[in-house]
Design a protein around this motif. Structure first.
Motif, mmCIF file in Angstrom:
data_model
loop_
_atom_site.group_PDB
_atom_site.id
_atom_site.type_symbol
_atom_site.label_atom_id
_atom_site.label_comp_id
_atom_site.label_asym_id
_atom_site.label_seq_id
_atom_site.Cartn_x
_atom_site.Cartn_y
_atom_site.Cartn_z
ATOM 1 N N TYR A 6 0.826 -1.208 0.000
ATOM 2 C CA TYR A 6 0.000 0.000 0.000
ATOM 3 C C TYR A 6 0.862 1.260 0.000
ATOM 4 C CZ TYR A 6 -2.819 3.714 2.070
ATOM 5 O OH TYR A 6 -3.425 4.915 2.324
ATOM 6 N N CYS A 7 1.977 1.228 0.736
ATOM 7 C CA CYS A 7 2.831 2.411 0.885
ATOM 8 C C CYS A 7 3.594 2.779 -0.383
ATOM 9 C CB CYS A 7 3.844 2.180 2.000
ATOM 10 S SG CYS A 7 3.115 1.992 3.622
ATOM 11 N N VAL A 8 3.826 1.816 -1.234
ATOM 12 C CA VAL A 8 4.682 2.052 -2.402
ATOM 13 C C VAL A 8 3.980 1.807 -3.735
ATOM 14 C CG1 VAL A 8 6.819 1.616 -1.145
ATOM 15 C CG2 VAL A 8 5.635 -0.293 -2.238
ATOM 16 N N GLU A 9 2.669 1.556 -3.701
ATOM 17 C CA GLU A 9 1.996 1.135 -4.926
ATOM 18 C C GLU A 9 2.054 2.150 -6.055
ATOM 19 O OE1 GLU A 9 -2.247 0.409 -4.626
ATOM 20 O OE2 GLU A 9 -2.428 1.868 -3.026
ATOM 21 N N ILE A 38 9.705 -4.045 -5.000
ATOM 22 C CA ILE A 38 8.941 -5.183 -5.518
ATOM 23 C C ILE A 38 7.740 -5.403 -4.606
ATOM 24 C CG2 ILE A 38 8.946 -7.642 -6.096
ATOM 25 C CD1 ILE A 38 12.028 -7.396 -6.353
ATOM 26 N N SER A 39 6.560 -5.122 -5.130
ATOM 27 C CA SER A 39 5.324 -5.396 -4.396
ATOM 28 C C SER A 39 4.829 -6.788 -4.756
ATOM 29 C CB SER A 39 4.245 -4.375 -4.755
ATOM 30 O OG SER A 39 4.624 -3.098 -4.306
ATOM 31 N N HIS A 40 4.137 -7.417 -3.834
ATOM 32 C CA HIS A 40 3.577 -8.748 -4.100
ATOM 33 C C HIS A 40 2.623 -8.648 -5.290
ATOM 34 C CE1 HIS A 40 1.711 -12.621 -3.501
ATOM 35 N NE2 HIS A 40 2.641 -12.903 -2.593
ATOM 36 N N VAL A 55 9.086 -5.485 -0.858
ATOM 37 C CA VAL A 55 10.490 -5.399 -0.448
ATOM 38 C C VAL A 55 11.137 -4.227 -1.179
ATOM 39 C CG1 VAL A 55 10.750 -7.830 0.150
ATOM 40 C CG2 VAL A 55 11.242 -7.103 -2.168
ATOM 41 N N ILE A 56 12.037 -3.577 -0.484
ATOM 42 C CA ILE A 56 12.738 -2.420 -1.018
ATOM 43 C C ILE A 56 14.230 -2.712 -0.944
ATOM 44 C CG2 ILE A 56 13.264 0.027 -0.661
ATOM 45 C CD1 ILE A 56 10.534 0.253 0.763
ATOM 46 N N SER A 57 14.944 -2.469 -2.044
ATOM 47 C CA SER A 57 16.399 -2.593 -2.008
ATOM 48 C C SER A 57 17.009 -1.215 -2.232
ATOM 49 C CB SER A 57 16.901 -3.594 -3.049
ATOM 50 O OG SER A 57 16.606 -3.144 -4.346
ATOM 51 N N LYS A 186 12.410 -14.095 0.701
ATOM 52 C CA LYS A 186 13.757 -14.592 0.366
ATOM 53 C C LYS A 186 13.993 -14.600 -1.143
ATOM 54 C CE LYS A 186 14.161 -17.217 4.598
ATOM 55 N NZ LYS A 186 14.011 -18.509 5.251
ATOM 56 N N GLN A 187 12.970 -14.973 -1.915
ATOM 57 C CA GLN A 187 13.106 -14.978 -3.378
ATOM 58 C C GLN A 187 13.310 -13.578 -3.935
ATOM 59 O OE1 GLN A 187 9.458 -16.891 -4.528
ATOM 60 N NE2 GLN A 187 10.354 -18.946 -4.475
ATOM 61 N N ASN A 188 12.724 -12.592 -3.292
ATOM 62 C CA ASN A 188 12.767 -11.227 -3.805
ATOM 63 C C ASN A 188 13.816 -10.346 -3.149
ATOM 64 O OD1 ASN A 188 10.504 -10.847 -5.895
ATOM 65 N ND2 ASN A 188 9.589 -12.093 -4.291
ATOM 66 N N THR A 189 14.639 -10.912 -2.292
ATOM 67 C CA THR A 189 15.718 -10.144 -1.675
ATOM 68 C C THR A 189 17.084 -10.748 -1.970
ATOM 69 O OG1 THR A 189 15.400 -11.341 0.421
ATOM 70 C CG2 THR A 189 14.338 -9.183 0.201
#
Length: 192
Positions: A6-9, A38-40, A55-57, A186-189
């Protein structure tokens, strides 16, 4: 880093920064530019606020020190009746954003307990296992602008603030249950 989808959409990485190592929004800490968000993919599916996690990198590796430490993911689902800490910058006493990071001790509920309290015998509110809930006393809880904040239980990142009914009125606050998303996180980080 974890946050609520929601915060980054509607944001691009250039639209915001990460500030770490401080409890003040305007003083101290270290700023990191955002590399990727990367949002779900199933955010808001099938129901609103389902899969509310992202997740945010950062462009540079975050340096850990006395004030900056990673939170591990939980190795098992968080049980009810556990005392946890939620923190956030949200609405407090008619002020939209707090300058200082606030925290609160809350107690976890099962999905069934949460559904029962929210339904109050009138509707069929159902909280799925991908969410978890906490409850504190009336006048305490998450509020506007706390979305994306961490719920810390047993020293782990147990939940991400998703939404509330409304602020601090003695109703449970809802979180994305990070244990359910461990594999996705884990897959997205993974580093390239």
């Amino acid at each position: 880093m974890l946050t609520a989808a929601y915060c980054v959409e509607r944001l691009k990485p250039s639209d915001f920064i990460a500030l770490v190592g401080t409890i003040s929004r305007i003083r101290g800490g270290t700023i990191y530019e955002i590399n990727k968000v990367i949002s779900h993919k199933a955010y808001n599916k099938p129901y609103k606020f389902d899969n509310d996690i992202a997740v945010i990198s950062t462009k540079k590796t975050i340096e850990f020190n006395e004030n900056v430490q990673p939170l591990p993911l939980p190795k098992k689902n968080i049980q009810s009746g556990l005392s946890c800490i939620v923190s956030g910058w949200g609405y407090l006493n008619n002020q939209l954003y707090s300058d200082k990071l606030k925290y609160l001790y809350v107690e976890t509920l099962t999905s069934e307990q949460c559904s029962r309290i929210l339904s109050n015998g009138r509707s069929s509110t159902v909280i799925l296992p991908l969410h978890m809930c906490t409850l504190s006393k009336r006048g305490q809880g998450t509020c506007l602008s706390d979305a994306g904040s961490s719920l810390v239980c047993n020293g782990t990142s147990a939940g991400i603030v998703s939404y509330n009914f409304p602020c601090a009125l003695g109703k449970p606050d809802l979180y994305s249950n990070t244990y359910i998303y461990n594999t996705w996180i884990k897959q997205n980080t993974k580093s390239p």
